[in-house]
Each structure stands twice: as structure tokens, then as C-alpha cells.
Design a protein around this motif. Structure first.
Motif, PDB file in Angstrom:
ATOM      1  N   ALA A   2      -1.836 -13.724  -5.273  1.00 33.63           N
ATOM      2  CA  ALA A   2      -2.852 -12.241  -5.605  1.00 33.63           C
ATOM      3  C   ALA A   2      -1.252 -10.944  -6.404  1.00 33.63           C
ATOM      4  O   ALA A   2      -0.419 -11.253  -5.492  1.00 33.63           O
ATOM      5  N   ALA A   3      -2.088  -9.870  -6.364  1.00 33.72           N
ATOM      6  CA  ALA A   3      -1.119  -8.704  -6.465  1.00 33.72           C
ATOM      7  C   ALA A   3      -0.517  -8.499  -4.688  1.00 33.72           C
ATOM      8  O   ALA A   3      -0.834  -8.901  -3.731  1.00 33.72           O
ATOM      9  N   PRO A   4       1.416  -8.639  -5.093  1.00 30.42           N
ATOM     10  CA  PRO A   4       1.232  -8.331  -3.653  1.00 30.42           C
ATOM     11  C   PRO A   4       0.578  -7.303  -2.386  1.00 30.42           C
ATOM     12  O   PRO A   4       1.118  -5.906  -3.521  1.00 30.42           O
ATOM     13  N   GLY A   5       0.467  -6.581  -2.145  1.00 33.65           N
ATOM     14  CA  GLY A   5       0.160  -5.938  -0.400  1.00 33.65           C
ATOM     15  C   GLY A   5      -1.462  -5.834  -0.857  1.00 33.65           C
ATOM     16  O   GLY A   5      -2.509  -5.137  -0.532  1.00 33.65           O
ATOM     17  N   GLY A   6      -2.113  -7.223  -2.051  1.00 30.58           N
ATOM     18  CA  GLY A   6      -3.347  -6.247  -2.309  1.00 30.58           C
ATOM     19  C   GLY A   6      -3.314  -5.723  -3.533  1.00 30.58           C
ATOM     20  O   GLY A   6      -2.909  -4.903  -4.176  1.00 30.58           O
ATOM     21  N   THR A   7      -4.860  -4.821  -3.592  1.00 33.69           N
ATOM     22  CA  THR A   7      -4.883  -4.134  -4.981  1.00 33.69           C
ATOM     23  C   THR A   7      -5.612  -2.753  -4.466  1.00 33.69           C
ATOM     24  O   THR A   7      -6.028  -2.085  -6.452  1.00 33.69           O
ATOM     25  N   GLY A   8      -5.275  -2.172  -3.492  1.00 38.90           N
ATOM     26  CA  GLY A   8      -5.189  -0.576  -3.245  1.00 38.90           C
ATOM     27  C   GLY A   8      -5.115  -0.861  -2.578  1.00 38.90           C
ATOM     28  O   GLY A   8      -4.416  -1.125  -1.463  1.00 38.90           O
ATOM     29  N   PRO A   9      -5.008   0.739  -1.863  1.00 39.36           N
ATOM     30  CA  PRO A   9      -4.271   1.305  -0.071  1.00 39.36           C
ATOM     31  C   PRO A   9      -5.365   0.254   0.621  1.00 39.36           C
ATOM     32  O   PRO A   9      -6.582   0.602   0.340  1.00 39.36           O
ATOM     33  N   ILE A  10      -4.435  -0.219   1.956  1.00 40.97           N
ATOM     34  CA  ILE A  10      -4.841  -1.244   2.770  1.00 40.97           C
ATOM     35  C   ILE A  10      -4.885  -0.740   4.348  1.00 40.97           C
ATOM     36  O   ILE A  10      -4.211  -0.401   4.914  1.00 40.97           O
ATOM     37  N   GLY A  11      -5.561   0.136   4.778  1.00 42.14           N
ATOM     38  CA  GLY A  11      -5.398   0.555   6.361  1.00 42.14           C
ATOM     39  C   GLY A  11      -5.118  -0.021   7.349  1.00 42.14           C
ATOM     40  O   GLY A  11      -5.656  -1.567   6.859  1.00 42.14           O
ATOM     41  N   PRO A  12      -4.872   0.327   8.494  1.00 41.28           N
ATOM     42  CA  PRO A  12      -5.445   1.440   8.969  1.00 41.28           C
ATOM     43  C   PRO A  12      -3.898   1.734   8.902  1.00 41.28           C
ATOM     44  O   PRO A  12      -3.504   1.634   8.783  1.00 41.28           O
ATOM     45  N   PHE A  13      -4.719   3.595   8.583  1.00 42.73           N
ATOM     46  CA  PHE A  13      -3.490   4.509   8.591  1.00 42.73           C
ATOM     47  C   PHE A  13      -3.236   5.112   9.827  1.00 42.73           C
ATOM     48  O   PHE A  13      -4.502   5.925  10.517  1.00 42.73           O
ATOM     49  N   PRO A  14      -1.893   5.595   9.897  1.00 39.68           N
ATOM     50  CA  PRO A  14      -1.684   6.700  11.501  1.00 39.68           C
ATOM     51  C   PRO A  14      -2.326   7.789  11.133  1.00 39.68           C
ATOM     52  O   PRO A  14      -3.315   8.484   9.374  1.00 39.68           O
ATOM     53  N   ALA A  15      -2.696   8.608  12.009  1.00 38.07           N
ATOM     54  CA  ALA A  15      -3.580  10.317  12.219  1.00 38.07           C
ATOM     55  C   ALA A  15      -2.481  10.792  11.435  1.00 38.07           C
ATOM     56  O   ALA A  15      -1.645  11.003  10.562  1.00 38.07           O
ATOM     57  N   GLY A  16      -3.474  11.741  10.296  1.00 40.17           N
ATOM     58  CA  GLY A  16      -3.007  12.367   9.304  1.00 40.17           C
ATOM     59  C   GLY A  16      -2.529  12.132   8.109  1.00 40.17           C
ATOM     60  O   GLY A  16      -2.786  12.620   7.060  1.00 40.17           O
ATOM     61  N   ILE A  17      -3.277  10.762   7.782  1.00 39.05           N
ATOM     62  CA  ILE A  17      -2.837  10.529   6.583  1.00 39.05           C
ATOM     63  C   ILE A  17      -4.540  10.072   5.829  1.00 39.05           C
ATOM     64  O   ILE A  17      -5.541   9.161   6.680  1.00 39.05           O
ATOM     65  N   ASP A  18      -4.630  11.080   5.366  1.00 40.22           N
ATOM     66  CA  ASP A  18      -6.168  11.238   4.861  1.00 40.22           C
ATOM     67  C   ASP A  18      -6.469  11.445   3.461  1.00 40.22           C
ATOM     68  O   ASP A  18      -7.909  10.472   3.173  1.00 40.22           O
ATOM     69  N   THR A  19      -6.216  12.174   2.591  1.00 35.30           N
ATOM     70  CA  THR A  19      -6.715  11.947   1.643  1.00 35.30           C
ATOM     71  C   THR A  19      -6.138  10.372   0.549  1.00 35.30           C
ATOM     72  O   THR A  19      -5.411  10.275   1.372  1.00 35.30           O
ATOM     73  N   PRO A  20      -6.696  10.685  -0.653  1.00 37.77           N
ATOM     74  CA  PRO A  20      -6.082   9.073  -1.313  1.00 37.77           C
ATOM     75  C   PRO A  20      -5.176   9.534  -1.429  1.00 37.77           C
ATOM     76  O   PRO A  20      -3.636   8.329  -1.909  1.00 37.77           O
ATOM     77  N   ASP A  21      -4.075  10.542  -1.758  1.00 35.94           N
ATOM     78  CA  ASP A  21      -2.982  10.743  -2.279  1.00 35.94           C
ATOM     79  C   ASP A  21      -2.550  10.046  -1.227  1.00 35.94           C
ATOM     80  O   ASP A  21      -0.883   8.982  -1.490  1.00 35.94           O
ATOM     81  N   GLN A  22      -2.404  10.677  -0.237  1.00 33.44           N
ATOM     82  CA  GLN A  22      -1.513  10.358   1.506  1.00 33.44           C
ATOM     83  C   GLN A  22      -1.507   8.816   1.769  1.00 33.44           C
ATOM     84  O   GLN A  22      -1.085   8.045   1.850  1.00 33.44           O
ATOM     85  N   GLN A  23      -3.227   8.074   1.599  1.00 33.74           N
ATOM     86  CA  GLN A  23      -2.834   6.699   1.534  1.00 33.74           C
ATOM     87  C   GLN A  23      -2.467   6.654   0.949  1.00 33.74           C
ATOM     88  O   GLN A  23      -1.315   5.015   1.496  1.00 33.74           O
TER      89      GLN A  23
END
Ligand SMILES: Cc1cc2nc3c(=O)[nH]c(=O)nc-3n(C[C@H](O)[C@H](O)[C@H](O)COP(=O)(O)O)c2cc1C
Length: 186
Positions: A2-23
Motif C-alpha cells: 500500500a502507498a505509505p501512509g495511505g491514499t490521501g490525508p488521514i484524520g484526526p486533524f488538530p484544531a485549526g487544521i480545517d481546509t484541504p490544503d492545511q490537512q
């Protein structure tokens, strides 16, 4: 693999990390940090019935003194997963640093030659649990599975060490992830 770390941004995200770019940035930073974790590099042997396999793995650690327990994280899609779950045991081999080329030979399911007693051309014998022991290892542990912890994409198999041996001189420097240009995880 599998691609290391998965296929896309994987949560959970800390508070304030809201937009797709931030994630996306956070996902990459977390991956870089996880890659800095120091690891050894091993070959795992597995067997169910007459099917045997050897696989390169770095997610391994001792997890208890008493009893002597060692755990390995194995991808659910791997042949090794099927064989460890089915056979109820695994061997974990340390590899001499000078033998680092070996780990490149075991990143795909192996070719077994029962007559020659080889897996991908490397001689083996069966350990006490029946799982294959790579003759060219620096040392090996034979482990009977006691617990299977579901970790999502991987299962953490916890095994009790039922036999072990140095296969070469005890002071052989053993392979670590940092001795190679390989990575896994993140
Ligand atoms: C450097 C390196 C480290 C690896 N570490 C692991 C690991 O810890 N766990 C795992 O399941 N696969 C790991 N792999 C992937 C397996 O070696 C690979 O996916 C293998 O083909 C799957 O095993 P199989 O032959 O049992 O199907 C690693 C691969 C490399 C190159």
C-alpha cells in the motif's frame, strides 16, 4: 505494498487544521515525523500447511520481559498475514549489516523450491513451530502467536519466543532501517 501512509490525508486533524490544503500539509508533516522513528530491519518467516514465506519487515519490537513476547505489524493483504494467522507462528530474523541486499529479495511473495529447501534461492530449515528459519540470518526467534491486535490496515501479531539462536557470530552488526535507503510507514 500500500502507498505509505495511505491514499490521501488521514484524520484526526488538530484544531485549526480545517481546509484541504492545511490537512494535506499536516498529513505530510506527520508522515515526515513518523519516518524519523528509528527502526530495525528484519525478515519474517511464516507457514501454513506446506506454504512458506519470507517477508521484509521493520515494524517489530519486544513487548514483554515475562513472558518473552515479541510483536510484528503485518499488512492484512500480505501473504505473510494469511500464513501467520493460519499457522499460528512466525520467525523473526535479524540480518547481518553486510547482507543488506537480502531484504530486497523478500518484498514480494517468494518462490518455494521444496526439493532444494530454498525460498527465493535462500536455504531454510523449519523451526520448532514449523515456520521457516532463514539459514543466512544473523539470528532468529521462533514465536508462537498469543494475540492478534486489529490495527486497521495491519494486524499486530504478538508471539511468545519459544526458541531462538544466533546463526552467525554473536557480535555481528545487525541491519537497521538507517543502513538502507528504504522506508516504510509514515
Ligand atoms: C523496508 C521495508 C519495510 C517493510 N516493513 C513492513 C512491515 O513492517 N510490515 C508489513 O506488513 N510489510 C512491510 N513491508 C512490505 C512487505 O515487505 C511487502 O509488502 C511484501 O510484499 C508483502 O509480503 P508478502 O510476501 O507476505 O505478501 C516492508 C517493505 C520494505 C521494503
Amino acid at each position: 505494498m500500500a502507498a505509505p501512509g495511505g491514499t490521501g490525508p488521514i484524520g484526526p486533524f488538530p484544531a485549526g487544521i480545517d481546509t484541504p490544503d492545511q490537512q494535506d500539509d499536516y498529513d505530510k508533516l506527520r508522515r515526515r515525523l513518523l519516518w524519523t522513528m528509528p527502526y530495525g530491519l528484519y525478515v519474517v518467516g511464516s507457514r501454513a500447511g506446506e506454504q512458506r514465506n519470507l517477508m521484509t519487515l521493520n515494524w517489530a519490537t519486544q513487548v514483554s520481559f515475562e513472558p518473552k513476547l515479541v510483536g510484528i505489524g503485518v499488512e492484512k493483504t500480505a501473504v505473510t498475514h494469511e500464513l501467520v494467522a493460519g499457522g499460528g507462528s512466525f520467525t523473526l530474523h535479524t540480518i547481518a549489516r553486510d547482507d543488506r541486499a537480502i531484504v530486497r529479495k523478500f518484498t514480494k511473495p517468494v518462490e518455494h523450491d521444496p526439493a532444494a529447501g530454498t525460498l527465493n534461492g535462500f536455504a531454510y530449515h523449519d523451526g520448532p513451530t514449523g515456520a521457516p528459519v532463514l539459514d543466512q540470518a544473523a539470528g532468529w526467534l521462533d514465536c508462537a502467536v498469543q494475540q492478534q491486535v486489529d490495527c486497521g490496515g495491519h494486524t499486530f501479531f504478538v508471539g511468545e519466543v519459544v526458541a531462538c539462536a544466533f546463526a552467525g557470530p554473536e557480535d555481528t552488526p545487525v541491519l537497521r532501517m538507517e543502513d538502507t535507503r528504504m522506508s516504510y510507514g509514515g
